[in-house]
Scaffold this motif. Sequence first.
Motif, PDB file in Angstrom:
ATOM      1  N   GLU A  43       0.829  -1.201   0.000  1.00  0.00           N
ATOM      2  CA  GLU A  43       0.000   0.000   0.000  1.00  0.00           C
ATOM      3  C   GLU A  43       0.866   1.255   0.000  1.00  0.00           C
ATOM      4  O   GLU A  43       0.560   2.230  -0.695  1.00  0.00           O
ATOM      5  N   ASP A  47       1.054   4.272  -2.714  1.00  0.00           N
ATOM      6  CA  ASP A  47       0.932   5.684  -2.335  1.00  0.00           C
ATOM      7  C   ASP A  47       2.124   6.484  -2.840  1.00  0.00           C
ATOM      8  O   ASP A  47       1.966   7.590  -3.360  1.00  0.00           O
ATOM      9  N   GLY A 134      -5.689  -1.602  -5.858  1.00  0.00           N
ATOM     10  CA  GLY A 134      -6.445  -0.358  -5.772  1.00  0.00           C
ATOM     11  C   GLY A 134      -7.939  -0.496  -5.978  1.00  0.00           C
ATOM     12  O   GLY A 134      -8.728   0.222  -5.375  1.00  0.00           O
ATOM     13  N   THR A 140     -14.382   2.188  -6.347  1.00  0.00           N
ATOM     14  CA  THR A 140     -13.016   2.306  -6.873  1.00  0.00           C
ATOM     15  C   THR A 140     -12.936   1.806  -8.315  1.00  0.00           C
ATOM     16  O   THR A 140     -12.139   2.312  -9.103  1.00  0.00           O
ATOM     17  N   ILE A 143     -14.105   4.751 -10.426  1.00  0.00           N
ATOM     18  CA  ILE A 143     -13.018   5.733 -10.554  1.00  0.00           C
ATOM     19  C   ILE A 143     -11.988   5.225 -11.554  1.00  0.00           C
ATOM     20  O   ILE A 143     -11.543   5.961 -12.434  1.00  0.00           O
ATOM     21  N   SER A 165      -9.042  12.228  -8.668  1.00  0.00           N
ATOM     22  CA  SER A 165      -9.206  10.891  -8.090  1.00  0.00           C
ATOM     23  C   SER A 165      -8.922  10.898  -6.599  1.00  0.00           C
ATOM     24  O   SER A 165      -9.612  10.217  -5.824  1.00  0.00           O
ATOM     25  N   ALA A 166      -7.932  11.668  -6.179  1.00  0.00           N
ATOM     26  CA  ALA A 166      -7.635  11.781  -4.743  1.00  0.00           C
ATOM     27  C   ALA A 166      -8.816  12.386  -4.001  1.00  0.00           C
ATOM     28  O   ALA A 166      -9.195  11.906  -2.925  1.00  0.00           O
ATOM     29  N   LEU A 168     -11.948  12.339  -4.932  1.00  0.00           N
ATOM     30  CA  LEU A 168     -13.016  11.327  -4.912  1.00  0.00           C
ATOM     31  C   LEU A 168     -12.735  10.259  -3.854  1.00  0.00           C
ATOM     32  O   LEU A 168     -13.659   9.813  -3.159  1.00  0.00           O
ATOM     33  N   GLY A 169     -11.467   9.845  -3.741  1.00  0.00           N
ATOM     34  CA  GLY A 169     -11.108   8.869  -2.708  1.00  0.00           C
ATOM     35  C   GLY A 169     -11.385   9.388  -1.312  1.00  0.00           C
ATOM     36  O   GLY A 169     -11.900   8.658  -0.453  1.00  0.00           O
ATOM     37  N   ILE A 170     -11.064  10.649  -1.081  1.00  0.00           N
ATOM     38  CA  ILE A 170     -11.334  11.263   0.229  1.00  0.00           C
ATOM     39  C   ILE A 170     -12.833  11.294   0.492  1.00  0.00           C
ATOM     40  O   ILE A 170     -13.298  10.934   1.581  1.00  0.00           O
ATOM     41  N   LEU A 172     -15.182   9.391  -0.848  1.00  0.00           N
ATOM     42  CA  LEU A 172     -15.707   8.036  -0.683  1.00  0.00           C
ATOM     43  C   LEU A 172     -15.369   7.463   0.687  1.00  0.00           C
ATOM     44  O   LEU A 172     -16.227   6.884   1.351  1.00  0.00           O
ATOM     45  N   HIS A 173     -14.131   7.625   1.105  1.00  0.00           N
ATOM     46  CA  HIS A 173     -13.740   7.083   2.410  1.00  0.00           C
ATOM     47  C   HIS A 173     -14.390   7.867   3.542  1.00  0.00           C
ATOM     48  O   HIS A 173     -14.738   7.282   4.564  1.00  0.00           O
TER      49      HIS A 173
END
Length: 179
Positions: A43, A47, A134, A140, A143, A165-166, A168-170, A172-173
Motif C-alpha cells: 500500500e 501511495d 487499488g 473504486t 473511478i 481521483s484523490a 473522490l477517494g477522500i 468516498l472514504h
Amino acid sequence: MKEYLDLFLIFARIGAVTFGGGYAMLPILQKEIVQSRGWASDEEIMDYYAISQCTPGIIAVNTAIFIGYKCKKEFGAIAAALGMVFPSIVIILVIAMFLSNIMAYPMVQMAFSGVRIAVGVLVVHATVTLYKKGVVDLATFIIFALVFLVLMFTSISPIPVVVTSAILGILLHGRKDKQ
C-alpha cells in the motif's frame, strides 16, 4: 552508515535493471523493498507511486526518495536517490560514447526491439498489480474506469486526473467512515 550504503546499493541495483521508467520498476520494488526487506508495504509503494506522479521529476527517483526518507530521513532519501540515478548516469555516458557507432548494426536494433517488448510486459504487470491492490469495490472500479477512459481518449494531463481521483477517494472514504 551501513543502512545508507544498503539504501544506495539496493536502489543502484534497481536502477541498473529498470528499463522503461518508473512503472517497469514496480515488480522489482515490490520484491526488494516489500518482500525481501520490509521497508514498505504494498500500500505504501502504491501511495509513493501516486505521489511521485503528482510531483515534478522522475517517478523512479521520486519513489526512491520517499522510501529512503521513510527508512532513514533526509540522508536516506539522498542515498536512495543517488543509488537510483548512478547506474543510469554510467550507462548513458557509456552509450553516448558509442551510440552513433553501434546503432547502425542490425543486431543492436533487434536487441532494442526485444527490450521494448519486455518493457511493455513490465508495464502491463505493474498495471495489473496496481489494479488488484487499488480496485477493491464498485466505487473504486468506477473511478478506475473513468480515469482509464479520460486518459485513453482525451489529451487531459494526468495531474488533474490524479488530483480529482484523490478528492473522490477522500469523499468516498469519508462517506464510508460515517456509515
